[in-house]
Design an enzyme around this catalytic site. Structure first.
Site, PDB file in Angstrom:
ATOM      1  N   CYS A  99      -3.020  -0.040  10.876  1.00  0.00           N
ATOM      2  CA  CYS A  99      -2.354   1.031  11.636  1.00  0.00           C
ATOM      3  C   CYS A  99      -2.972   1.257  13.018  1.00  0.00           C
ATOM      4  O   CYS A  99      -2.400   0.854  14.024  1.00  0.00           O
ATOM      5  CB  CYS A  99      -2.399   2.323  10.831  1.00  0.00           C
ATOM      6  SG  CYS A  99      -1.418   2.239   9.329  1.00  0.00           S
TER       7      CYS A  99
ATOM      8  N   LYS B 131       4.735   9.294  15.161  1.00  0.00           N
ATOM      9  CA  LYS B 131       3.880   8.465  14.292  1.00  0.00           C
ATOM     10  C   LYS B 131       2.876   7.668  15.147  1.00  0.00           C
ATOM     11  O   LYS B 131       1.689   7.587  14.838  1.00  0.00           O
ATOM     12  CB  LYS B 131       4.755   7.519  13.459  1.00  0.00           C
ATOM     13  CG  LYS B 131       4.010   6.414  12.745  1.00  0.00           C
ATOM     14  CD  LYS B 131       3.096   6.940  11.662  1.00  0.00           C
ATOM     15  CE  LYS B 131       2.076   5.920  11.257  1.00  0.00           C
ATOM     16  NZ  LYS B 131       1.053   6.411  10.357  1.00  0.00           N
TER      17      LYS B 131
ATOM     18  N   VAL C 219      -0.458   8.716   5.468  1.00  0.00           N
ATOM     19  CA  VAL C 219      -1.508   8.805   4.448  1.00  0.00           C
ATOM     20  C   VAL C 219      -2.808   8.133   4.900  1.00  0.00           C
ATOM     21  O   VAL C 219      -2.790   7.224   5.715  1.00  0.00           O
ATOM     22  CB  VAL C 219      -1.067   8.136   3.129  1.00  0.00           C
ATOM     23  CG1 VAL C 219       0.015   8.945   2.463  1.00  0.00           C
ATOM     24  CG2 VAL C 219      -0.624   6.700   3.364  1.00  0.00           C
TER      25      VAL C 219
ATOM     26  N   HIS D 127     -19.641  22.222  20.212  1.00  0.00           N
ATOM     27  CA  HIS D 127     -18.728  22.963  21.085  1.00  0.00           C
ATOM     28  C   HIS D 127     -17.469  23.270  20.266  1.00  0.00           C
ATOM     29  O   HIS D 127     -16.950  22.383  19.592  1.00  0.00           O
ATOM     30  CB  HIS D 127     -18.392  22.095  22.305  1.00  0.00           C
ATOM     31  CG  HIS D 127     -17.561  22.789  23.332  1.00  0.00           C
ATOM     32  ND1 HIS D 127     -16.244  23.152  23.104  1.00  0.00           N
ATOM     33  CD2 HIS D 127     -17.845  23.184  24.593  1.00  0.00           C
ATOM     34  CE1 HIS D 127     -15.763  23.737  24.176  1.00  0.00           C
ATOM     35  NE2 HIS D 127     -16.717  23.775  25.097  1.00  0.00           N
TER      36      HIS D 127
ATOM     37  N   LYS E 252     -12.836  -0.448   6.926  1.00  0.00           N
ATOM     38  CA  LYS E 252     -13.597   0.803   6.895  1.00  0.00           C
ATOM     39  C   LYS E 252     -14.154   0.993   5.484  1.00  0.00           C
ATOM     40  O   LYS E 252     -13.880   0.171   4.598  1.00  0.00           O
ATOM     41  CB  LYS E 252     -12.764   1.999   7.341  1.00  0.00           C
ATOM     42  CG  LYS E 252     -11.644   2.351   6.403  1.00  0.00           C
ATOM     43  CD  LYS E 252     -11.071   3.701   6.798  1.00  0.00           C
ATOM     44  CE  LYS E 252     -10.150   4.218   5.716  1.00  0.00           C
ATOM     45  NZ  LYS E 252      -9.803   5.601   5.823  1.00  0.00           N
TER      46      LYS E 252
ATOM     47  N   ARG F  49      -7.364  -6.189   6.472  1.00  0.00           N
ATOM     48  CA  ARG F  49      -6.474  -6.543   7.586  1.00  0.00           C
ATOM     49  C   ARG F  49      -7.036  -6.049   8.918  1.00  0.00           C
ATOM     50  O   ARG F  49      -7.470  -4.914   9.016  1.00  0.00           O
ATOM     51  CB  ARG F  49      -5.074  -5.959   7.349  1.00  0.00           C
ATOM     52  CG  ARG F  49      -4.337  -6.671   6.233  1.00  0.00           C
ATOM     53  CD  ARG F  49      -3.001  -6.037   5.954  1.00  0.00           C
ATOM     54  NE  ARG F  49      -3.129  -4.701   5.414  1.00  0.00           N
ATOM     55  CZ  ARG F  49      -2.097  -3.926   5.096  1.00  0.00           C
ATOM     56  NH1 ARG F  49      -0.879  -4.352   5.292  1.00  0.00           N
ATOM     57  NH2 ARG F  49      -2.296  -2.716   4.611  1.00  0.00           N
TER      58      ARG F  49
ATOM     59  N   ASP G 125      10.051  -6.579  -4.158  1.00  0.00           N
ATOM     60  CA  ASP G 125       9.105  -7.281  -3.298  1.00  0.00           C
ATOM     61  C   ASP G 125       9.406  -8.780  -3.369  1.00  0.00           C
ATOM     62  O   ASP G 125       9.789  -9.291  -4.424  1.00  0.00           O
ATOM     63  CB  ASP G 125       7.658  -7.014  -3.730  1.00  0.00           C
ATOM     64  CG  ASP G 125       6.694  -7.153  -2.564  1.00  0.00           C
ATOM     65  OD1 ASP G 125       6.127  -6.138  -2.121  1.00  0.00           O
ATOM     66  OD2 ASP G 125       6.542  -8.306  -2.065  1.00  0.00           O
TER      67      ASP G 125
ATOM     68  N   TYR H 109       0.828  -1.210   0.000  1.00  0.00           N
ATOM     69  CA  TYR H 109       0.000   0.000   0.000  1.00  0.00           C
ATOM     70  C   TYR H 109       0.868   1.269   0.000  1.00  0.00           C
ATOM     71  O   TYR H 109       0.509   2.267  -0.598  1.00  0.00           O
ATOM     72  CB  TYR H 109      -0.906   0.018   1.234  1.00  0.00           C
ATOM     73  CG  TYR H 109      -2.075  -0.937   1.135  1.00  0.00           C
ATOM     74  CD1 TYR H 109      -3.264  -0.554   0.528  1.00  0.00           C
ATOM     75  CD2 TYR H 109      -1.982  -2.228   1.629  1.00  0.00           C
ATOM     76  CE1 TYR H 109      -4.324  -1.422   0.423  1.00  0.00           C
ATOM     77  CE2 TYR H 109      -3.043  -3.111   1.532  1.00  0.00           C
ATOM     78  CZ  TYR H 109      -4.216  -2.708   0.927  1.00  0.00           C
ATOM     79  OH  TYR H 109      -5.263  -3.571   0.817  1.00  0.00           O
TER      80      TYR H 109
HETATM   81  N1  LIG Z   1      -1.212   1.067   4.661  1.00  0.00           N
HETATM   82  C1  LIG Z   1      -1.194   2.244   5.231  1.00  0.00           C
HETATM   83  O1  LIG Z   1      -2.108   3.034   5.052  1.00  0.00           O
HETATM   84  C2  LIG Z   1      -0.027   2.692   6.107  1.00  0.00           C
HETATM   85  C3  LIG Z   1      -0.033   4.018   6.581  1.00  0.00           C
HETATM   86  C4  LIG Z   1       1.048   4.437   7.353  1.00  0.00           C
HETATM   87  C5  LIG Z   1       2.061   3.555   7.671  1.00  0.00           C
HETATM   88  N2  LIG Z   1       2.021   2.267   7.205  1.00  0.00           N
HETATM   89  C6  LIG Z   1       3.145   1.388   7.557  1.00  0.00           C
HETATM   90  O2  LIG Z   1       3.904   1.125   6.393  1.00  0.00           O
HETATM   91  C7  LIG Z   1       4.445  -0.202   6.452  1.00  0.00           C
HETATM   92  C8  LIG Z   1       4.038  -0.958   5.207  1.00  0.00           C
HETATM   93  O3  LIG Z   1       2.631  -1.068   5.190  1.00  0.00           O
HETATM   94  P1  LIG Z   1       1.814  -1.491   3.895  1.00  0.00           P
HETATM   95  O4  LIG Z   1       0.391  -1.237   4.210  1.00  0.00           O
HETATM   96  O5  LIG Z   1       2.400  -0.870   2.683  1.00  0.00           O
HETATM   97  O6  LIG Z   1       2.119  -3.068   3.893  1.00  0.00           O
HETATM   98  P2  LIG Z   1       1.770  -4.130   2.745  1.00  0.00           P
HETATM   99  O7  LIG Z   1       1.619  -5.439   3.413  1.00  0.00           O
HETATM  100  O8  LIG Z   1       0.704  -3.608   1.854  1.00  0.00           O
HETATM  101  O9  LIG Z   1       3.105  -4.159   1.864  1.00  0.00           O
HETATM  102  C9  LIG Z   1       4.319  -4.617   2.316  1.00  0.00           C
HETATM  103  C10 LIG Z   1       5.018  -5.327   1.167  1.00  0.00           C
HETATM  104  O10 LIG Z   1       6.334  -5.666   1.604  1.00  0.00           O
HETATM  105  C11 LIG Z   1       6.678  -6.923   1.029  1.00  0.00           C
HETATM  106  N3  LIG Z   1       7.815  -7.482   1.775  1.00  0.00           N
HETATM  107  C12 LIG Z   1       7.810  -8.072   2.993  1.00  0.00           C
HETATM  108  N4  LIG Z   1       9.068  -8.417   3.352  1.00  0.00           N
HETATM  109  C13 LIG Z   1       9.881  -8.018   2.341  1.00  0.00           C
HETATM  110  C14 LIG Z   1      11.281  -8.086   2.108  1.00  0.00           C
HETATM  111  N5  LIG Z   1      12.120  -8.614   3.013  1.00  0.00           N
HETATM  112  N6  LIG Z   1      11.768  -7.607   0.953  1.00  0.00           N
HETATM  113  C15 LIG Z   1      10.933  -7.065   0.018  1.00  0.00           C
HETATM  114  N7  LIG Z   1       9.594  -6.973   0.178  1.00  0.00           N
HETATM  115  C16 LIG Z   1       9.085  -7.432   1.319  1.00  0.00           C
HETATM  116  C17 LIG Z   1       5.386  -7.715   1.104  1.00  0.00           C
HETATM  117  O11 LIG Z   1       5.404  -8.796   0.183  1.00  0.00           O
HETATM  118  C18 LIG Z   1       4.356  -6.637   0.762  1.00  0.00           C
HETATM  119  O12 LIG Z   1       4.033  -6.612  -0.626  1.00  0.00           O
HETATM  120  C19 LIG Z   1       3.914  -0.819   7.756  1.00  0.00           C
HETATM  121  O13 LIG Z   1       4.851  -0.647   8.774  1.00  0.00           O
HETATM  122  C20 LIG Z   1       2.689   0.032   8.051  1.00  0.00           C
HETATM  123  O14 LIG Z   1       2.390   0.050   9.423  1.00  0.00           O
HETATM  124  C21 LIG Z   1       1.005   1.831   6.429  1.00  0.00           C
END
Ligand SMILES: NC(=O)c1ccc[n+]([C@@H]2O[C@H](COP(=O)([O-])OP(=O)(O)OC[C@H]3O[C@@H](n4cnc5c(N)ncnc54)[C@H](O)[C@@H]3O)[C@@H](O)[C@H]2O)c1
Length: 407
Positions: free
Chosen positions: A247, A193, A142, A231, A299, A306, A30, A10
């Site tokens: 999150c 964060k 985001v 208020h 949501k 998730r 990835d 994401y």
């Molecule tokens: N989704 C959100 O809206 C959001 C917002 C703020 C922060 N975050 C944070 O950002 C981080 C990533 O979240 P996300 O939602 O993008 O996760 P996600 O699961 O959508 O994507 C993570 C990707 O990383 C890949 N991956 C895992 N291990 C790997 C490795 N060793 N090498 C290469 N690729 C690897 C997975 O296959 C997956 O495609 C998390 O810590 C999350 O808490 C997410």
């Protein structure tokens, strides 16, 4: 300048693409081969407006390549998952990702961590890499469903392991961020964060507690919150069937694991975690056997399931052998089968709205007529207070609202 983005989920995919479009040479990495194939073929499912156009533009420009292994680069950006395991942050993905780039990192390279982590993690990663590098923490803030807009327009916090690291990372983000960029140290940025998500979690817990109290007092919590928010200094969020997603429902634990003082934070988490059980108990009072769930994502108008409260509610109903049917056109995938609308409501005793998708807000008279005809009993329980009550009432539906007033 070459940038290697580790993790194309994401967060990683839009980040890698936007950097490529801004002219950087980007390698997106990835370990999930299916995900890589979907990105290359532009066949991934998303509810993010314009993401497909952005990714396609980035690939066509020749600046974005996606691969299953990292390469040498000037900058590494880590965007891998940090899920919850036993109420603590599971850092194994981060550790594996860092191990995979460690042999490729050269002195004076910049490593940026974007994943959400407990305070102090970046200091550990710095020690783990043990080279003369720059390291910064740049958390994402985001809003899923609006990621591309927010990626560009939100203010950002950048924490450096030292001042030069923060300044170097700022230069990268300045290429696409229109918001302000504030610099600090890594541990402060990691905590900031978490504080942002905790603020929302605690506020939602308060709204959920108000919803339960309103049911006891027989008042309408939605009206009461709306009036309280008149208020000038009050802004109570909305109650719901539980807090999900990657999150808000997990990040507060990352601070709880680091501090004995985090009492309110822990209680709020527990209140929100109990909501699916509260909702399941109400469902059991409203239906004996067959239940239809509208919305399994955590949501409205997103595809992400998730930590979705729907999963916990369904698990609870299945323990009592309910026949549970799920309908959600937005969900990317789900633990339980997703049916079409007709299949999901046929012979059902109850519809439960769990995600506030626009589709359910905008059902027309003819849709509700069609649904009503297929159902065994015309009852709907709306945990988000989004349905057009007059239209459902016109079709003889009995309506229950979470935190609503009993007739
Ligand atoms: N989704 C959100 O809206 C959001 C917002 C703020 C922060 N975050 C944070 O950002 C981080 C990533 O979240 P996300 O939602 O993008 O996760 P996600 O699961 O959508 O994507 C993570 C990707 O990383 C890949 N991956 C895992 N291990 C790997 C490795 N060793 N090498 C290469 N690729 C690897 C997975 O296959 C997956 O495609 C998390 O810590 C999350 O808490 C997410």
């Amino acid at each position: 300048m070459k940038i290697c983005v580790i993790g194309l989920g994401y967060i990683g995919l839009p980040t890698a693409s936007i950097l490529a479009v801004r002219g950087y040479e980007v390698v997106g990495v990835d370990i999930d081969k299916k995900r890589l194939k979907e990105i290359k073929n532009l066949s991934f499912k998303t509810t993010e407006k314009d993401l497909l156009t952005l990714v396609s533009g980035a690939i066509k420009s020749g600046n974005l390549e996606v691969k299953d292994k990292p390469e040498e680069a000037d900058v590494f950006i880590v965007c891998v998952p940090t899920p919850l395991k036993n109420k603590k942050c599971d850092l194994s993905y981060i550790k594996n990702a860092v191990e995979s780039i460690k042999p490729l990192i050269k002195d004076k390279n910049l490593v940026i961590i974007e994943s959400t982590v407990p305070p102090g993690t970046c200091e550990e990663i710095y020690k783990m890499i043990n080279k003369d590098i720059y390291l910064a923490y740049c958390p994402e803030r985001v809003l899923p469903g609006n990621i591309l807009h927010e990626l560009i327009n939100n203010d950002r916090i950048i924490g450096g392991i030292n001042k030069e690291s923060a300044i170097k990372a700022k230069k990268i983000y300045e290429s696409f961020v229109k918001g302000n960029i504030y610099l600090t140290d890594t541990k402060t940025a990691e905590t900031v964060k978490l504080m942002e998500n905790i603020y929302r979690d605690v506020n939602i817990a308060l709204a959920n507690e108000f919803a339960k109290i309103a049911e006891e007092l027989n008042i309408d919590v939605w009206e009461a919150i709306n009036l309280a928010n008149k208020h000038p200094r009050v802004n109570i969020l909305k109650p719901g069937p539980g807090v999900g997603g990657h999150c808000i429902s997990i990040d507060p634990w990352f601070l709880v694991e680091k501090s004995k003082e985090a009492k309110l934070i822990k209680t709020a988490r527990e209140i929100n975690d109990e909501m699916p059980i509260y909702v399941a108990n109400k469902i059991k009072k409203l239906a004996k056997k067959t239940v239809t769930i509208f919305g399994v994502t955590y949501k409205g108008n997103v595809d992400d399931t998730r930590e979705s409260p729907a999963e916990k509610i369904i698990d609870e109903l299945l323990k009592d052998n309910y026949d549970v049917r799920c309908y959600d056109r937005y969900a990317r995938d789900f633990k339980y089968p997703l049916l079409n609308l007709e299949e999901s409501v046929k012979d059902s005793e109850l519809i439960v709205v769990l995600a506030d998708h626009d589709e359910y807000k905008n059902f027309k008279e003819e849709d509700i007529k069609r649904i009503g005809k297929l159902m065994k009993r015309r009852v709907i329980y709306d945990t988000r207070n989004i349905i057009n009550k007059d239209l459902w009432k016109n079709e003889d539906f009995k309506i229950y609202i979470l935190g609503g007033k009993n007739d």
